[in-house]
Design a protein around this motif. Structure first.
Motif, short mmCIF file in Angstrom:
data_model
loop_
_atom_site.label_atom_id
_atom_site.label_comp_id
_atom_site.label_asym_id
_atom_site.label_seq_id
_atom_site.Cartn_x
_atom_site.Cartn_y
_atom_site.Cartn_z
N VAL A 148 0.96 -0.68 -0.02
CA VAL A 148 0.03 0.13 -0.52
C VAL A 148 1.26 0.50 0.53
O VAL A 148 1.96 1.26 0.15
N GLY A 149 -0.28 2.58 -0.55
CA GLY A 149 1.58 3.66 -0.35
C GLY A 149 -0.08 4.74 -0.06
O GLY A 149 -1.28 4.88 -1.10
N ALA A 150 0.70 5.98 -0.45
CA ALA A 150 0.29 6.94 -0.93
C ALA A 150 1.60 8.36 -1.05
O ALA A 150 1.98 8.01 -0.04
N ASN A 151 0.55 9.51 -1.16
CA ASN A 151 0.85 10.73 -1.81
C ASN A 151 0.41 11.70 -0.98
O ASN A 151 -0.63 11.23 -1.38
N PHE A 152 1.48 12.46 -0.90
CA PHE A 152 1.13 13.46 -0.43
C PHE A 152 1.49 14.73 -1.40
O PHE A 152 3.17 15.43 -1.26
N ASN A 153 0.72 15.68 -1.66
CA ASN A 153 0.93 16.55 -2.99
C ASN A 153 0.44 18.42 -2.47
O ASN A 153 -0.33 18.07 -2.86
N LEU A 154 1.97 18.80 -2.47
CA LEU A 154 1.80 20.55 -2.67
C LEU A 154 1.71 21.23 -4.20
O LEU A 154 2.77 20.92 -4.61
N VAL A 155 0.89 21.76 -4.44
CA VAL A 155 0.79 22.29 -5.59
C VAL A 155 1.04 23.96 -5.61
O VAL A 155 0.19 24.52 -4.50
N SER A 156 1.35 25.13 -6.14
CA SER A 156 1.39 25.86 -6.18
C SER A 156 1.75 26.39 -7.18
O SER A 156 2.76 26.31 -8.24
N GLU A 157 1.13 27.67 -7.76
CA GLU A 157 0.78 28.39 -9.23
C GLU A 157 0.91 29.58 -8.80
O GLU A 157 0.27 29.95 -7.96
N SER A 158 1.84 30.14 -9.57
CA SER A 158 1.26 31.67 -9.78
C SER A 158 1.96 32.46 -11.05
O SER A 158 2.52 32.36 -12.26
N PHE A 159 1.43 33.57 -11.57
CA PHE A 159 1.65 34.41 -12.91
C PHE A 159 1.64 35.89 -12.02
O PHE A 159 0.26 35.76 -11.41
#
Length: 339
Positions: A148-159
């Motif tokens: 089993v496994g899991a991800n934690f993703n932090l998403v950053s968008e800027s313009f």
């Protein structure tokens, strides 16, 4: 213990099917849906649910703990549509409590001239969008068959002067040698579960004069809409078998349901390996319904070279070719090292 494994698999399938019923149309963080890594992309992503080692981070985190050795590192580059460059760096290490991975995806979108309704030819200002995804992964083998496994993703968008920040989670499970059949595997993964994303910042303040108001020209804030994360659900079956001592064949079929797109995908992949040195890969992504067809509805091709048995180094190189309707084909390059 087998009942626990079955419950885990069925729970993921049930959650995935429930999520796939909602079609959002437009989603936040579309960069989360772009595959990285040449090996599994060359097989149309069909084998992604059964990925292993460092490459499994973005495909199915449950496969990370199947890595051979103490750890792996990988760098991948993808030339995406509209000349967007995608760089991906990941590293995983195996510990007594499981495997832990870190990953970084950056997107080189380039410079974009600013235009407005009053200056459609450009204001002279240039903006450079800054998109990146930072990931933390945990994977654990529960037995010699199930992980089993899991991800934690932090998403950053800027313009310009606006930006958005979001979080997304992945969860997956793999069941190998299923039904006591050597080489038969099942993979299930749910990707990009998280709260909605919304843009904010000083760039959303505009000067306007409201008719009938005595305030005159003043600043008003444009309220940006919020969008759901591009959640998807994948379930796939794979079968690997050896022919003699030198040849190995693998076939995989995967179904992908999306909450952000009308079309679901049916993916098929093939991999032939000679003496664990040279790998030839191909895949097909069926992404069509009636007259509606995805730009990714096409075949994929790839090749890989593993140098370990040649020079003793755990180094491999992979390449994938992905045709795209209306755009130039995508090229992916992959470099992986084990330690």
């Amino acid at each position: 213990m087998r009942k626990i494994y079955l419950i885990v698999v069925l729970s993921l399938i049930s959650c995935g099917l429930a999520l796939s019923q909602s079609k959002a149309g437009t989603s936040a963080a579309p960069e989360l849906t772009i595959p990285v890594g040449a090996r599994y992309t060359a097989m149309a992503g069909a084998s992604g649910v059964l990925a292993e080692g460092v490459e499994a981070i973005t495909w199915n985190p449950s496969g990370v703990d199947w890595l051979v050795g103490n750890g792996q590192a990988m760098f991948s580059y993808r030339r995406y549509i509209a000349d967007i460059g995608i760089n991906y760096l990941a590293v995983v290490g195996k510990f007594g409590f499981g495997s832990v991975g870190l990953s970084l995806r950056t997107f080189n979108i380039g410079d974009i001239p600013v235009t407005t309704e009053f200056q459609p030819d450009g204001t002279g200002e240039i903006i450079s969008p800054n998109f990146f995804v930072v990931g933390l992964t945990y994977s654990k083998k529960l037995s010699d068959r199930v992980s089993v496994g899991a991800n934690f993703n932090l998403v950053s968008e800027s313009f310009g002067r606006v930006s958005a920040l979001g979080v997304a989670f992945d969860a997956g499970v793999q069941y190998r040698n299923m039904l006591n059949i050597p080489g038969l595997s099942l993979g299930v993964v749910i990707k990009n579960i998280g709260p909605t994303m919304k843009y904010g910042g000083s760039g959303l303040w505009v000067q306007a004069d409201v008719p009938g108001s005595e305030r005159g020209l003043t600043f008003y804030k444009v309220e940006a809409a919020s969008f759901q994360m591009p959640t998807s659900f994948e379930i796939g079956l794979g079968y690997n078998f050896a022919i003699g001592e030198a040849n190995n064949l693998g076939f995989t079929g995967t179904y992908q349901a999306n909450n952000f797109y009308t079309l679901d995908a049916y993916k098929f992949g093939f991999e032939y390996t000679f003496r664990n040195v040279l790998a030839l890969r191909a895949g097909y992504n069926y992404n069509k319904s009636g007259e509606l067809e995805s730009i990714w509805h096409n075949y994929t091709l790839g090749v890989g070279v593993n140098t370990e048995s040649l020079i003793g180094l755990k180094v491999s190189f992979d390449y994938a070719y992905v045709p795209v309707t209306y755009f130039s084909a995508n090229h992916l390059f992959n470099f992986k090292v084990g330690f």
